[in-house]
Design a protein around this motif. Structure first.
Motif, PDB file in Angstrom:
ATOM      1  N   ILE A   1       0.829  -1.207   0.000  1.00 48.06           N
ATOM      2  CA  ILE A   1       0.000   0.000   0.000  1.00 48.06           C
ATOM      3  C   ILE A   1       0.860   1.253   0.000  1.00 48.06           C
ATOM      4  CG2 ILE A   1      -1.595   1.384   1.402  1.00 48.06           C
ATOM      5  CD1 ILE A   1      -2.805  -1.272   2.391  1.00 48.06           C
ATOM      6  N   ASN A   2       1.826   1.308   0.916  1.00 49.85           N
ATOM      7  CA  ASN A   2       2.644   2.509   1.074  1.00 49.85           C
ATOM      8  C   ASN A   2       3.441   2.823  -0.185  1.00 49.85           C
ATOM      9  OD1 ASN A   2       1.729   2.713   3.692  1.00 49.85           O
ATOM     10  ND2 ASN A   2       3.540   1.772   4.606  1.00 49.85           N
ATOM     11  N   HIS A   3       4.053   1.804  -0.765  1.00 52.57           N
ATOM     12  CA  HIS A   3       4.871   2.054  -1.953  1.00 52.57           C
ATOM     13  C   HIS A   3       4.022   2.435  -3.161  1.00 52.57           C
ATOM     14  CE1 HIS A   3       8.099   0.129   0.390  1.00 52.57           C
ATOM     15  NE2 HIS A   3       8.903   0.831  -0.392  1.00 52.57           N
ATOM     16  N   THR A   4       2.849   1.841  -3.288  1.00 56.62           N
ATOM     17  CA  THR A   4       1.966   2.221  -4.392  1.00 56.62           C
ATOM     18  C   THR A   4       1.589   3.693  -4.285  1.00 56.62           C
ATOM     19  OG1 THR A   4       1.088  -0.036  -4.551  1.00 56.62           O
ATOM     20  CG2 THR A   4      -0.241   1.736  -5.511  1.00 56.62           C
ATOM     21  N   LEU A   5       1.250   4.130  -3.086  1.00 61.09           N
ATOM     22  CA  LEU A   5       0.935   5.543  -2.860  1.00 61.09           C
ATOM     23  C   LEU A   5       2.152   6.427  -3.133  1.00 61.09           C
ATOM     24  CD1 LEU A   5      -1.092   5.137   0.450  1.00 61.09           C
ATOM     25  CD2 LEU A   5      -2.036   5.944  -1.724  1.00 61.09           C
ATOM     26  N   PHE A   6       3.318   5.953  -2.720  1.00 63.66           N
ATOM     27  CA  PHE A   6       4.557   6.717  -2.873  1.00 63.66           C
ATOM     28  C   PHE A   6       4.882   6.957  -4.343  1.00 63.66           C
ATOM     29  CE2 PHE A   6       9.397   6.621  -2.752  1.00 63.66           C
ATOM     30  CZ  PHE A   6       9.542   7.893  -2.220  1.00 63.66           C
ATOM     31  N   TRP A   7       4.840   5.904  -5.162  1.00 59.52           N
ATOM     32  CA  TRP A   7       5.145   6.072  -6.582  1.00 59.52           C
ATOM     33  C   TRP A   7       4.180   7.050  -7.223  1.00 59.52           C
ATOM     34  CZ3 TRP A   7       9.468   4.291  -5.809  1.00 59.52           C
ATOM     35  CH2 TRP A   7       9.762   2.995  -5.376  1.00 59.52           C
ATOM     36  N   GLU A   8       2.927   6.981  -6.809  1.00 66.66           N
ATOM     37  CA  GLU A   8       1.913   7.841  -7.415  1.00 66.66           C
ATOM     38  C   GLU A   8       2.076   9.305  -7.018  1.00 66.66           C
ATOM     39  OE1 GLU A   8      -1.729   6.126  -6.161  1.00 66.66           O
ATOM     40  OE2 GLU A   8      -1.698   4.495  -7.638  1.00 66.66           O
ATOM     41  N   ASN A   9       2.662   9.568  -5.837  1.00 67.45           N
ATOM     42  CA  ASN A   9       2.806  10.985  -5.469  1.00 67.45           C
ATOM     43  C   ASN A   9       4.185  11.553  -5.814  1.00 67.45           C
ATOM     44  OD1 ASN A   9       2.762  10.286  -1.893  1.00 67.45           O
ATOM     45  ND2 ASN A   9       4.607  10.703  -3.061  1.00 67.45           N
ATOM     46  N   LEU A  10       4.880  10.848  -6.751  1.00 65.93           N
ATOM     47  CA  LEU A  10       6.126  11.371  -7.304  1.00 65.93           C
ATOM     48  C   LEU A  10       5.945  11.643  -8.798  1.00 65.93           C
ATOM     49  CD1 LEU A  10       8.811   9.014  -5.679  1.00 65.93           C
ATOM     50  CD2 LEU A  10       7.990  11.227  -4.839  1.00 65.93           C
ATOM     51  N   SER A  11       6.625  12.663  -9.300  1.00 62.53           N
ATOM     52  CA  SER A  11       6.523  13.004 -10.713  1.00 62.53           C
ATOM     53  C   SER A  11       7.688  13.902 -11.113  1.00 62.53           C
ATOM     54  CB  SER A  11       5.204  13.738 -10.993  1.00 62.53           C
ATOM     55  OG  SER A  11       5.166  14.254 -12.313  1.00 62.53           O
ATOM     56  N   PRO A  12       8.170  13.762 -12.356  1.00 69.27           N
ATOM     57  CA  PRO A  12       9.213  14.689 -12.817  1.00 69.27           C
ATOM     58  C   PRO A  12       8.671  16.107 -13.019  1.00 69.27           C
ATOM     59  CG  PRO A  12       8.524  13.234 -14.591  1.00 69.27           C
ATOM     60  CD  PRO A  12       7.873  12.718 -13.339  1.00 69.27           C
ATOM     61  N   ASP A  13       7.346  16.230 -13.097  1.00 69.50           N
ATOM     62  CA  ASP A  13       6.708  17.542 -13.251  1.00 69.50           C
ATOM     63  C   ASP A  13       6.005  17.896 -11.949  1.00 69.50           C
ATOM     64  OD1 ASP A  13       7.405  17.736 -16.030  1.00 69.50           O
ATOM     65  OD2 ASP A  13       5.820  16.280 -16.423  1.00 69.50           O
ATOM     66  N   SER A  14       6.604  18.780 -11.170  1.00 66.63           N
ATOM     67  CA  SER A  14       6.087  19.136  -9.857  1.00 66.63           C
ATOM     68  C   SER A  14       5.620  20.589  -9.851  1.00 66.63           C
ATOM     69  CB  SER A  14       7.168  18.931  -8.792  1.00 66.63           C
ATOM     70  OG  SER A  14       6.701  19.283  -7.509  1.00 66.63           O
ATOM     71  N   THR A  15       4.294  20.778  -9.880  1.00 67.92           N
ATOM     72  CA  THR A  15       3.729  22.126  -9.870  1.00 67.92           C
ATOM     73  C   THR A  15       2.682  22.231  -8.775  1.00 67.92           C
ATOM     74  OG1 THR A  15       4.054  22.334 -12.264  1.00 67.92           O
ATOM     75  CG2 THR A  15       2.547  23.891 -11.218  1.00 67.92           C
ATOM     76  N   TYR A  16       2.869  23.163  -7.867  1.00 65.78           N
ATOM     77  CA  TYR A  16       1.956  23.345  -6.738  1.00 65.78           C
ATOM     78  C   TYR A  16       0.936  24.425  -7.073  1.00 65.78           C
ATOM     79  CZ  TYR A  16       0.379  24.259  -1.943  1.00 65.78           C
ATOM     80  OH  TYR A  16      -0.383  24.423  -0.802  1.00 65.78           O
ATOM     81  N   ASP A  17      -0.349  24.100  -6.946  1.00 65.14           N
ATOM     82  CA  ASP A  17      -1.433  25.037  -7.229  1.00 65.14           C
ATOM     83  C   ASP A  17      -1.754  25.837  -5.966  1.00 65.14           C
ATOM     84  OD1 ASP A  17      -3.645  26.440  -8.004  1.00 65.14           O
ATOM     85  OD2 ASP A  17      -4.892  24.685  -8.456  1.00 65.14           O
ATOM     86  N   GLU A  18      -1.306  27.060  -5.920  1.00 65.19           N
ATOM     87  CA  GLU A  18      -1.506  27.889  -4.738  1.00 65.19           C
ATOM     88  C   GLU A  18      -2.957  28.302  -4.542  1.00 65.19           C
ATOM     89  OE1 GLU A  18       1.147  31.179  -4.978  1.00 65.19           O
ATOM     90  OE2 GLU A  18       2.959  29.946  -4.747  1.00 65.19           O
TER      91      GLU A  18
ATOM     92  N   THR B   1      -1.660  14.833  -7.985  1.00 62.16           N
ATOM     93  CA  THR B   1      -2.131  13.610  -7.348  1.00 62.16           C
ATOM     94  C   THR B   1      -2.518  13.862  -5.897  1.00 62.16           C
ATOM     95  OG1 THR B   1      -0.878  12.114  -8.778  1.00 62.16           O
ATOM     96  CG2 THR B   1      -1.416  11.308  -6.576  1.00 62.16           C
ATOM     97  N   VAL B   2      -1.701  14.644  -5.190  1.00 63.79           N
ATOM     98  CA  VAL B   2      -2.002  14.954  -3.787  1.00 63.79           C
ATOM     99  C   VAL B   2      -3.311  15.735  -3.691  1.00 63.79           C
ATOM    100  CG1 VAL B   2      -1.147  16.035  -1.676  1.00 63.79           C
ATOM    101  CG2 VAL B   2       0.472  14.972  -3.264  1.00 63.79           C
ATOM    102  N   GLU B   3      -3.499  16.681  -4.600  1.00 62.10           N
ATOM    103  CA  GLU B   3      -4.749  17.454  -4.649  1.00 62.10           C
ATOM    104  C   GLU B   3      -5.944  16.541  -4.915  1.00 62.10           C
ATOM    105  OE1 GLU B   3      -7.131  21.052  -4.901  1.00 62.10           O
ATOM    106  OE2 GLU B   3      -4.955  21.089  -4.746  1.00 62.10           O
ATOM    107  N   ASP B   4      -5.815  15.643  -5.877  1.00 62.65           N
ATOM    108  CA  ASP B   4      -6.909  14.718  -6.199  1.00 62.65           C
ATOM    109  C   ASP B   4      -7.249  13.829  -5.003  1.00 62.65           C
ATOM    110  OD1 ASP B   4      -7.002  15.760  -8.747  1.00 62.65           O
ATOM    111  OD2 ASP B   4      -5.905  14.100  -9.691  1.00 62.65           O
ATOM    112  N   ARG B   5      -6.239  13.383  -4.280  1.00 64.74           N
ATOM    113  CA  ARG B   5      -6.495  12.567  -3.083  1.00 64.74           C
ATOM    114  C   ARG B   5      -7.246  13.374  -2.028  1.00 64.74           C
ATOM    115  NH1 ARG B   5      -0.449   9.893  -2.401  1.00 64.74           N
ATOM    116  NH2 ARG B   5      -0.593   8.386  -4.114  1.00 64.74           N
ATOM    117  N   PHE B   6      -6.852  14.629  -1.882  1.00 64.30           N
ATOM    118  CA  PHE B   6      -7.510  15.489  -0.894  1.00 64.30           C
ATOM    119  C   PHE B   6      -8.979  15.684  -1.233  1.00 64.30           C
ATOM    120  CE2 PHE B   6      -8.746  19.873   0.338  1.00 64.30           C
ATOM    121  CZ  PHE B   6      -8.707  19.721   1.716  1.00 64.30           C
ATOM    122  N   VAL B   7      -9.260  15.989  -2.491  1.00 65.67           N
ATOM    123  CA  VAL B   7     -10.640  16.199  -2.926  1.00 65.67           C
ATOM    124  C   VAL B   7     -11.467  14.931  -2.721  1.00 65.67           C
ATOM    125  CG1 VAL B   7     -12.112  16.678  -4.923  1.00 65.67           C
ATOM    126  CG2 VAL B   7     -10.026  18.014  -4.563  1.00 65.67           C
TER     127      VAL B   7
END
Length: 238
Positions: free
Chosen positions: A112-129, A228-234
């Motif tokens: 579970i942890n590693h599946t979540l970890f891979w999904e919350n990593l990306s070469p394109d990291s943009t934070y929506d303020e 991905t983090v935003e989608d999980r939050f929603v």
């Protein structure tokens, strides 16, 4: 995991009646469900990026070993454990089922942890303020930089092996930081819904950073998949 819920309910029923054997009704229902789960083995998830895509933060060597070796071992051992629990349940063996709970938690949590970890990593990291996640982070921490500092410090401080998490608390409607040892899964252990996880087992960073965990934790913010983090939050708020 659904299998964990099935097992725990069966064990609670057995304990409540003070029996060393699982009650027939619980045995029949739980065994059927667990056998169905065992018939559909867990598999190593494919990544949405190449092993070298996260360089220089995480090298292709680390990603190859971490994903194809470490994570794959958790998947293999999880499937083996489920099969053994299935056999114990069919035999009505409460003691044998209980003895396998540690392996289920460790390997199931690792998967579970590693599946979540891979999904919350990306070469394109943009934070929506201006996103919903940013609003929740600002309300709880004042700013995303404050949250990074707090989560980073907590993850660095984990003794031995474990994880640092940003999670959503459905009871309070707020985001919280938590750390857990080994492969303990966040939601099953704390009730928090996982939004962002940082693996601080040495195998996650030792090839690239040696024993300098703080450097690894500081660098990982450059490859967080905030979408991905935003989608999980929603999804967690629904």
């Amino acid at each position: 995991m659904s299998g964990k819920i099935i097992i725990e309910n069966g064990l609670k029923a057995a304990v409540n009646v003070g029996s060393s054997k699982l009650p027939n009704e619980v045995l029949k229902n739980s065994s059927a469900l667990l056998s169905s789960l065992a018939a559909k083995p867990h598999v190593l998830p494919d990544l949405s990026y190449d092993y070298n895509a996260l360089e220089p933060v995480i090298s292709a060597e680390t990603m190859t070993i971490h994903h194809s070796k470490h994570h794959n071992t958790y998947v293999t051992n999880l499937n083996n454990t489920i099969e053994k629990i299935d056999s114990a349940m069919v035999a009505g063996d409460v003691s044998g089922t209980i003895a396998l709970q540690g392996a289920l938690k460790f390997n199931g949590g690792g998967h579970i942890n590693h599946t979540l970890f891979w999904e919350n990593l990306s070469p394109d990291s943009t934070y929506d303020e201006n996103g919903a996640l940013a609003g929740a982070i600002n309300e709880q921490f004042g700013s995303v930089e404050n949250m990074k500092a707090a989560l980073g410090a907590s993850a660095i401080a984990v003794q031995g092996s474990g994880w640092g998490w940003l999670g959503y608390n459905p009871n309070t409607g707020s985001v919280e930081i938590a750390t857990l040892p080994n492969q303990d899964p966040l939601e099953a252990t704390t009730g928090l819904k996982p939004l962002l996880g940082i693996d601080v087992w040495e195998h996650a960073y030792y090839v690239d950073y040696r024993n300098l965990r703080p450097k690894y934790v500081e660098a990982i913010w450059d490859i967080i998949d905030w979408k991905t983090v935003e989608d999980r939050f929603v999804a967690a708020k629904k």
